[in-house]
Design a protein around this motif. Sequence first.
Motif, PDB file in Angstrom:
ATOM      1  N   MET A 142     -28.564   0.743 -11.238  1.00  0.00           N
ATOM      2  CA  MET A 142     -29.328  -0.049 -10.273  1.00  0.00           C
ATOM      3  C   MET A 142     -29.934   0.829  -9.179  1.00  0.00           C
ATOM      4  SD  MET A 142     -29.228  -2.817 -11.817  1.00  0.00           S
ATOM      5  CE  MET A 142     -30.077  -3.950 -10.749  1.00  0.00           C
ATOM      6  N   ASN A 143     -29.222   1.866  -8.772  1.00  0.00           N
ATOM      7  CA  ASN A 143     -29.794   2.785  -7.783  1.00  0.00           C
ATOM      8  C   ASN A 143     -30.949   3.588  -8.381  1.00  0.00           C
ATOM      9  OD1 ASN A 143     -28.216   2.028  -5.584  1.00  0.00           O
ATOM     10  ND2 ASN A 143     -26.555   3.383  -6.178  1.00  0.00           N
ATOM     11  N   PHE A 144     -30.846   3.941  -9.655  1.00  0.00           N
ATOM     12  CA  PHE A 144     -31.955   4.614 -10.332  1.00  0.00           C
ATOM     13  C   PHE A 144     -33.184   3.704 -10.368  1.00  0.00           C
ATOM     14  CE2 PHE A 144     -34.247   5.213 -14.391  1.00  0.00           C
ATOM     15  CZ  PHE A 144     -34.817   6.452 -14.133  1.00  0.00           C
ATOM     16  N   ILE A 148     -37.021   4.278  -8.677  1.00  0.00           N
ATOM     17  CA  ILE A 148     -38.322   4.305  -9.373  1.00  0.00           C
ATOM     18  C   ILE A 148     -39.106   3.007  -9.178  1.00  0.00           C
ATOM     19  CG2 ILE A 148     -37.570   6.029 -11.059  1.00  0.00           C
ATOM     20  CD1 ILE A 148     -37.427   3.731 -13.140  1.00  0.00           C
ATOM     21  N   ASP A 149     -38.702   2.199  -8.211  1.00  0.00           N
ATOM     22  CA  ASP A 149     -39.399   0.969  -7.813  1.00  0.00           C
ATOM     23  C   ASP A 149     -39.429  -0.116  -8.882  1.00  0.00           C
ATOM     24  OD1 ASP A 149     -39.969   1.852  -5.214  1.00  0.00           O
ATOM     25  OD2 ASP A 149     -41.685   3.000  -5.953  1.00  0.00           O
ATOM     26  N   PHE A 150     -38.423  -0.150  -9.734  1.00  0.00           N
ATOM     27  CA  PHE A 150     -38.277  -1.266 -10.671  1.00  0.00           C
ATOM     28  C   PHE A 150     -37.499  -2.406 -10.013  1.00  0.00           C
ATOM     29  CE2 PHE A 150     -38.886   0.094 -15.314  1.00  0.00           C
ATOM     30  CZ  PHE A 150     -39.913   0.950 -14.985  1.00  0.00           C
ATOM     31  N   TYR A 151     -36.736  -2.084  -8.985  1.00  0.00           N
ATOM     32  CA  TYR A 151     -35.791  -3.018  -8.380  1.00  0.00           C
ATOM     33  C   TYR A 151     -35.798  -2.817  -6.873  1.00  0.00           C
ATOM     34  CZ  TYR A 151     -30.978  -4.630  -7.244  1.00  0.00           C
ATOM     35  OH  TYR A 151     -29.880  -5.243  -6.686  1.00  0.00           O
ATOM     36  N   ASP A 152     -35.871  -3.919  -6.123  1.00  0.00           N
ATOM     37  CA  ASP A 152     -35.793  -3.868  -4.660  1.00  0.00           C
ATOM     38  C   ASP A 152     -34.605  -4.736  -4.238  1.00  0.00           C
ATOM     39  OD1 ASP A 152     -36.051  -3.898  -1.930  1.00  0.00           O
ATOM     40  OD2 ASP A 152     -38.003  -4.885  -1.909  1.00  0.00           O
TER      41      ASP A 152
END
Length: 194
Positions: A142-144, A148-152
């Motif tokens: 989740m931090n990865f 890479i802006d897949f998850y905020d």
Amino acid sequence: MAFEKGLVKSEKAFEQYTQINTAFADIVKNEFMTTWQWWFGIALFIVPWLIWFKYRKKDSTGRLLLAGLLTIIISLTIDLAALSLGLWSYPMILLPLAPFLLLPYHFSLAPVGVMFALQIKPRMNSLLKGIIFSAIAAFGGMNFFNAIDFYDPKSWSTLYDFVIFLSLYYTGYWITRMESFNNLDKVRTEKERD
């Protein structure tokens, strides 16, 4: 009277939602499709399944797929609830069909991750294995995806993600350990003898 008014408002909201989906489709087509992130996201749909099909424990395929299906259902349910509450979002849109969801996570990474975790060292202490899996998924994965802006995650703690992954793992663990799989086979064998 209130019902008809609600129908009119609902139809208006649906029209706005359709316009939003059109805008998301435009974003995917004109902004994201030419980026490495978009192609990486598409690869995350396909590659984990290819790896799993090659290295799965073949005599446990049915049980593992059932655990994977349950993981998909639960992760989607959690995600839809959290998204509707604004707890996190997915800025990277892969498919305009579901612009608010990170589909590779739900339909590939989470289920395949749980299935691999279940089949690797099946006699290992399940709590220890669940903690290791959840730590890798939450603190690593989740931090990865955030990087890479897949998850905020907004103000969502990674520790909460850890608890979600641990719950997903244990749900899969529970379903693969059900004795009813064996019982169905025993019933069939008894009927064949008669």
